[in-house]
Motif scaffolding. Structure first.
Motif, mmCIF file in Angstrom:
data_model
loop_
_atom_site.group_PDB
_atom_site.id
_atom_site.type_symbol
_atom_site.label_atom_id
_atom_site.label_comp_id
_atom_site.label_asym_id
_atom_site.label_seq_id
_atom_site.Cartn_x
_atom_site.Cartn_y
_atom_site.Cartn_z
ATOM 1 N N CYS A 1 44.578 38.190 43.912
ATOM 2 C CA CYS A 1 43.244 38.425 43.361
ATOM 3 C C CYS A 1 42.274 37.301 43.649
ATOM 4 O O CYS A 1 41.149 37.325 43.153
ATOM 5 C CB CYS A 1 43.336 38.618 41.848
ATOM 6 S SG CYS A 1 44.194 40.127 41.404
ATOM 7 N N SER A 2 42.656 36.302 44.420
ATOM 8 C CA SER A 2 41.735 35.198 44.677
ATOM 9 C C SER A 2 40.640 35.650 45.638
ATOM 10 O O SER A 2 40.894 36.435 46.531
ATOM 11 C CB SER A 2 42.480 34.003 45.250
ATOM 12 O OG SER A 2 43.014 34.336 46.502
ATOM 13 N N PRO A 3 39.410 35.160 45.448
ATOM 14 C CA PRO A 3 38.301 35.611 46.312
ATOM 15 C C PRO A 3 38.404 35.030 47.691
ATOM 16 O O PRO A 3 38.978 34.073 48.013
ATOM 17 C CB PRO A 3 37.062 35.082 45.619
ATOM 18 C CG PRO A 3 37.499 34.023 44.686
ATOM 19 C CD PRO A 3 38.951 34.274 44.412
ATOM 20 N N VAL B 1 38.586 36.273 35.562
ATOM 21 C CA VAL B 1 39.184 37.007 34.429
ATOM 22 C C VAL B 1 40.676 37.194 34.659
ATOM 23 O O VAL B 1 41.488 37.001 33.743
ATOM 24 C CB VAL B 1 38.467 38.357 34.215
ATOM 25 C CG1 VAL B 1 39.244 39.253 33.265
ATOM 26 C CG2 VAL B 1 37.055 38.134 33.693
ATOM 27 N N THR B 2 41.045 37.551 35.895
ATOM 28 C CA THR B 2 42.469 37.710 36.210
ATOM 29 C C THR B 2 43.217 36.398 36.026
ATOM 30 O O THR B 2 44.324 36.369 35.474
ATOM 31 C CB THR B 2 42.639 38.216 37.654
ATOM 32 O OG1 THR B 2 41.921 39.444 37.787
ATOM 33 C CG2 THR B 2 44.090 38.432 37.997
ATOM 34 N N GLY C 1 33.945 36.914 39.399
ATOM 35 C CA GLY C 1 34.195 37.203 37.984
ATOM 36 C C GLY C 1 35.535 37.875 37.767
ATOM 37 O O GLY C 1 36.279 37.537 36.837
ATOM 38 N N ALA C 2 35.881 38.831 38.633
ATOM 39 C CA ALA C 2 37.175 39.502 38.514
ATOM 40 C C ALA C 2 38.319 38.517 38.740
ATOM 41 O O ALA C 2 39.336 38.560 38.031
ATOM 42 C CB ALA C 2 37.262 40.648 39.521
ATOM 43 N N ALA C 3 38.149 37.611 39.694
ATOM 44 C CA ALA C 3 39.192 36.616 39.945
ATOM 45 C C ALA C 3 39.339 35.667 38.765
ATOM 46 O O ALA C 3 40.466 35.307 38.385
ATOM 47 C CB ALA C 3 38.877 35.837 41.213
ATOM 48 N N THR D 1 29.525 37.763 43.303
ATOM 49 C CA THR D 1 29.598 37.354 41.901
ATOM 50 C C THR D 1 30.592 38.223 41.137
ATOM 51 O O THR D 1 31.375 37.711 40.328
ATOM 52 C CB THR D 1 28.208 37.427 41.252
ATOM 53 O OG1 THR D 1 27.303 36.627 42.027
ATOM 54 C CG2 THR D 1 28.233 36.938 39.827
ATOM 55 N N ALA D 2 30.585 39.523 41.412
ATOM 56 C CA ALA D 2 31.545 40.415 40.751
ATOM 57 C C ALA D 2 32.973 40.072 41.166
ATOM 58 O O ALA D 2 33.891 40.073 40.328
ATOM 59 C CB ALA D 2 31.229 41.866 41.092
ATOM 60 N N GLY D 3 33.184 39.774 42.434
ATOM 61 C CA GLY D 3 34.515 39.389 42.896
ATOM 62 C C GLY D 3 34.992 38.097 42.266
ATOM 63 O O GLY D 3 36.149 37.972 41.859
#
Length: 115
Positions: free
Chosen positions: A113-115, A99-100, A95-97, A91-93
């Motif tokens: 930055c893609s999961p 937001v980026t 979310g970071a993707a 979920t954090a990954g």
């Protein structure tokens, strides 16, 4: 020989104990159970998508079914904690993707930055 020419011996730096974990042992009697678990966990979603004609989604269901197997050999209480950590990390990954992706239009940044 003078005392100035004699160097004190320094202790050897300790090396990591890698011999024991890397030693090949006899395979367990139940070596096939994790492999069968992968097949069972992924067969239902994969076959469902095959019947529906949505093979483009197979990679996502495969990733999800493999996540169900984290900590497969652990007791249930520890497995639940491990799975909770995996869910939080994914979920954090994601979310970071997201937001980026919302902050940039650079293709190189989006791909990296893609999961």
């Amino acid at each position: 020989m003078s005392d100035a020419s004699v160097r004190p011996r320094h202790p050897r730096p300790h090396s990591l104990p890698l011999v024991a974990p890397l030693r090949l042992g006899r395979p367990s009697d139940t070596w096939f159970k994790p492999a069968l678990s992968v097949v069972a966990a992924s067969a239902v979603p994969q076959l469902t998508l095959l019947v529906l004609g949505r093979l483009d989604l197979v990679i996502y269901t495969m990733a999800g079914s493999l996540c169900a197997l984290y900590g497969h050999g652990l007791p249930y209480a520890r497995r639940a904690g491990t799975l909770a950590g995996v869910v939080l990390a994914m979920t954090a990954g994601l979310g970071a993707a997201l937001v980026t992706a919302s902050l940039t239009h650079s293709t190189a940044v989006l791909v990296s930055c893609s999961p």
